[in-house]
Design an enzyme around this catalytic site. Structure first.
Site, PDB file in Angstrom:
ATOM      1  N   PHE A 295      11.144   0.108   4.570  1.00  0.00           N
ATOM      2  CA  PHE A 295      10.102  -0.927   4.445  1.00  0.00           C
ATOM      3  C   PHE A 295       9.709  -1.140   2.985  1.00  0.00           C
ATOM      4  O   PHE A 295       9.461  -2.260   2.546  1.00  0.00           O
ATOM      5  CB  PHE A 295       8.878  -0.547   5.271  1.00  0.00           C
ATOM      6  CG  PHE A 295       9.207  -0.211   6.697  1.00  0.00           C
ATOM      7  CD1 PHE A 295      10.012  -1.045   7.448  1.00  0.00           C
ATOM      8  CD2 PHE A 295       8.739   0.959   7.278  1.00  0.00           C
ATOM      9  CE1 PHE A 295      10.339  -0.737   8.761  1.00  0.00           C
ATOM     10  CE2 PHE A 295       9.059   1.274   8.593  1.00  0.00           C
ATOM     11  CZ  PHE A 295       9.861   0.436   9.334  1.00  0.00           C
TER      12      PHE A 295
ATOM     13  N   SER B 216       3.944  10.829   7.229  1.00  0.00           N
ATOM     14  CA  SER B 216       5.383  10.869   6.974  1.00  0.00           C
ATOM     15  C   SER B 216       5.693  11.065   5.494  1.00  0.00           C
ATOM     16  O   SER B 216       6.773  11.519   5.137  1.00  0.00           O
ATOM     17  CB  SER B 216       6.061   9.600   7.498  1.00  0.00           C
ATOM     18  OG  SER B 216       5.469   8.461   6.939  1.00  0.00           O
TER      19      SER B 216
ATOM     20  N   GLU C  47       3.272  -3.859   3.073  1.00  0.00           N
ATOM     21  CA  GLU C  47       4.107  -3.340   1.990  1.00  0.00           C
ATOM     22  C   GLU C  47       4.102  -4.202   0.739  1.00  0.00           C
ATOM     23  O   GLU C  47       4.228  -3.686  -0.374  1.00  0.00           O
ATOM     24  CB  GLU C  47       5.554  -3.138   2.472  1.00  0.00           C
ATOM     25  CG  GLU C  47       5.727  -1.975   3.430  1.00  0.00           C
ATOM     26  CD  GLU C  47       5.211  -2.260   4.832  1.00  0.00           C
ATOM     27  OE1 GLU C  47       5.120  -3.448   5.191  1.00  0.00           O
ATOM     28  OE2 GLU C  47       4.883  -1.310   5.558  1.00  0.00           O
TER      29      GLU C  47
END
Lengths: 316, 277
Positions: free
Chosen positions: A88, A42, A63
């Site tokens: 995120f 992505s 994250e």
């Protein structure tokens, strides 16, 4: 978008310009590395990984560690581009962005991918319409929302060259090329894409092309709208924005973000203190419904017709 | 290359004894500080700065320096004390701790104080940054090492375990994590909040080379910190310590997490230190 533009103009996914520019820079500078949270595809980092597998650090779905690892890589002398879905990256790791990056002035480039309502159908958990509000209050963090492929490449070149931390907000919605090939991005500069003295339409990222179309429609009823791309959220282009407030007296902001705390709020904070004028902020007023990104913008009043209607209302 | 002389354990111990006095004085002057954790981590910091770490206080950003990250940033007084003792700034400056606009914040800030690698304070931040630095050293084929000190209560933060996984997977044998295992956190014993045990086994299960060591025994600490590395494995030292170690009335008491001693207690603490070798 409810106009013919999509059928006539080639649309670009700015992630392509992002990835291509990053690869060009990485070829010339071994210090450039990327950090991902399982977001290689992505973030369009597949080609980067193929060329420099060791220079793509994939920490997995983690994250907080993603951002901390970025800070550590910067500490070691490298220039990390930390890439993750913006929702995120900014939401899950906000404290790391504050403490490890902004407060510590770590030379990290945070790249928020698929920001705004790019993941429209996936619902509000995956929308990132709060990221500008969350990051904008952090001192020492430059924030840019490029408007098209040309500006995306320029912004990526700038942040790679700068020794300051930055947050670059990238969409995946197709946008037309608006900037000329010789355009030079500078932080704190809001390009004026159309002149006009009756009202100013201020967009950022994917909303700017809609503002330009709305300006053409407004011109048909004798209203000349100035159109500004507020690419540089931090620092703001004070002069361009204050001139627009003073010279046109009406500011209509439109953003793929909550109306609370985003670009429109940033402009309002500035203008209210230094050049008060009539203002209307377009954006999302609640968690957005489910739907395709373009439809969601329309639904939030940012179709070309919606922008025109809001402009007329503001001018009344 | 930075080439700093390693002091023998007996001299490290002497430094740590002086550091304890400075910690008591600094907290007494400021009227604030995390005295329990400062005194539990003192011997770990002394062993690192006076024997293990390679650095140059005159060139705090020297690219070849070892990186030390104090993740338990609330124990800033202990960090400032060892840094001052090592020559980063004059010992007298410790009296400015938390004074208006002092660069000695309540939690360390790298932008203000050269020699601090990253600003800490919120817990669970140091290990991910250390992992990034260790990966960076590997990518650049650098021989410098990364050391991170965390508190044991701090390991309740999930970010540590995210980073612990990455460290093992990336085979970071240039990274050492030292856990200041004083068995207490702010409000209670760790055992009565969220159990840490089996702590060493947990790191072993995550793929770390793990050792348990007396965190107040300088020779043992130095030995463990400098032992030959197992190729491909990050190292974790569970350093068993006592919160408030060195002062009888502070030692091993939960209430002394960040309680400030009265002037009389300061005198008593300093007198106790004077009377011990």
């Amino acid at each position: 978008m409810s106009t013919a533009t999509e059928n006539q103009v080639m649309l670009h996914d700015c992630r392509d310009a992002f990835a291509a520019t990053l690869e060009q820079l990485a070829r010339a500078d071994e210090r450039i590395v990327t950090v991902a949270n399982d977001s290689v595809g992505s973030s369009k980092l597949g080609s980067f990984r193929k060329q420099w597998p060791e220079r793509l650090v994939n920490v997995g779905i983690a994250e907080q560690s993603l951002v901390g690892v970025g800070a550590g890589l910067a500490n070691s002398g490298l220039i990390p581009f930390v890439c993750a879905a913006s929702c995120f990256l900014t939401g899950r790791a906000l404290e790391q962005i504050k403490a490890d990056i902004a407060y510590s002035q770590a030379n990290v480039k945070l790249c928020g991918i698929s920001s705004g309502v790019a993941y429209g159908q996936l619902g509000p958990t995956h929308h990132s319409i709060e990221d500008l509000a969350w990051t904008r209050v952090l001192d020492g963090l430059e924030i840019f929302v490029p408007v098209d492929d040309v500006e995306t490449a320029q912004v990526i070149r700038y942040v790679a060259d700068s020794d300051r931390p930055a947050f670059v907000r990238l969409s995946r919605m197709g946008v037309p090329t608006l900037m000329s090939e010789d355009y030079q991005f500078r932080p704190g500069q809001a390009p004026v894409l159309r002149q006009g003295n009756d009202i100013t339409l201020i967009g950022c990222g994917v909303t700017v092309c809609r503002a330009l179309e709305a300006a053409e429609q407004l011109a048909q009823s004798g209203i000349e709208a100035r159109v500004i791309s507020c690419t540089s959220i931090a620092p703001l282009d004070r002069n361009t924005l204050l001139s627009a407030a003073r010279e046109t007296g009406h500011l209509l902001t439109l953003e793929e973000h909550s109306v609370r705390g985003g670009m429109g709020s940033a402009v309002a904070e500035l203008v209210a203190q230094e050049a008060p004028c009539r203002m209307k902020l377009l954006g999302f007023e609640s968690f957005a419904p489910t739907g395709a990104a373009g439809w969601l913008l329309d639904d939030a009043g940012m179709s070309v017709e919606g922008i025109v209607t809001s402009a007329h209302a503001l001018l009344k | 290359m930075v080439d700093r002389k390693s002091l023998p354990p007996v001299e490290v111990a002497r430094h740590c004894h002086s550091m304890r006095k400075l910690i008591i004085q600094t907290i007494g002057t400021a009227g604030m500080g995390h005295i329990g954790g400062d005194l539990s981590v003192t011997d770990i910091l002394g062993s690192l700065y006076f024997h293990v770490l390679q650095y140059d206080p005159e060139q705090p950003h020297h690219p070849e320096r070892d990186r030390f990250i104090m993740s338990k940033g609330h124990c800033a007084v202990a960090l400032y004390t060892v840094m001052a003792s090592a020559g980063y700034f004059p010992v007298d400056e410790l009296s400015t701790f938390i004074q208006p606009r002092s660069r000695l914040n309540g939690h360390p800030c790298n932008v203000k104080l050269p020699g601090v690698e990253t600003s800490t304070g919120p817990l669970g931040h140091g290990l991910p940054v250390g992992v990034g630095a260790a990966i960076g050293a590997k990518l650049q084929q650098k021989s410098w090492q990364v050391f991170v000190v965390v508190g044991d209560g701090e390991l309740q933060e999930g970010s540590n375990w995210e980073a612990a996984m990455t460290a093992a997977y990336k085979q970071l044998d240039n990274l050492t994590l030292i856990i200041d295992r004083n068995r207490m956190q702010q409000g209670d014993h760790t055992q009565d909040v969220t159990s840490m045990e089996p702590l060493a086994d947990r790191f072993t299960a995550f793929g770390w080379e793990t050792h348990e060591v007396d965190g107040h025994d300088h020779a043992a600490l130095i030995n463990a910190l400098t032992a030959p590395r197992t190729p491909g494995m990050p190292r974790c030292l569970v350093a068993h310590t006592i919160k408030g170690n060195g002062i009888s009335f502070i030692r091993d008491r939960v209430e002394w997490h960040h309680k400030v001693p009265t002037p009389e207690q300061i005198e008593q603490a300093l007198a106790e230190l004077e009377s011990t070798p």
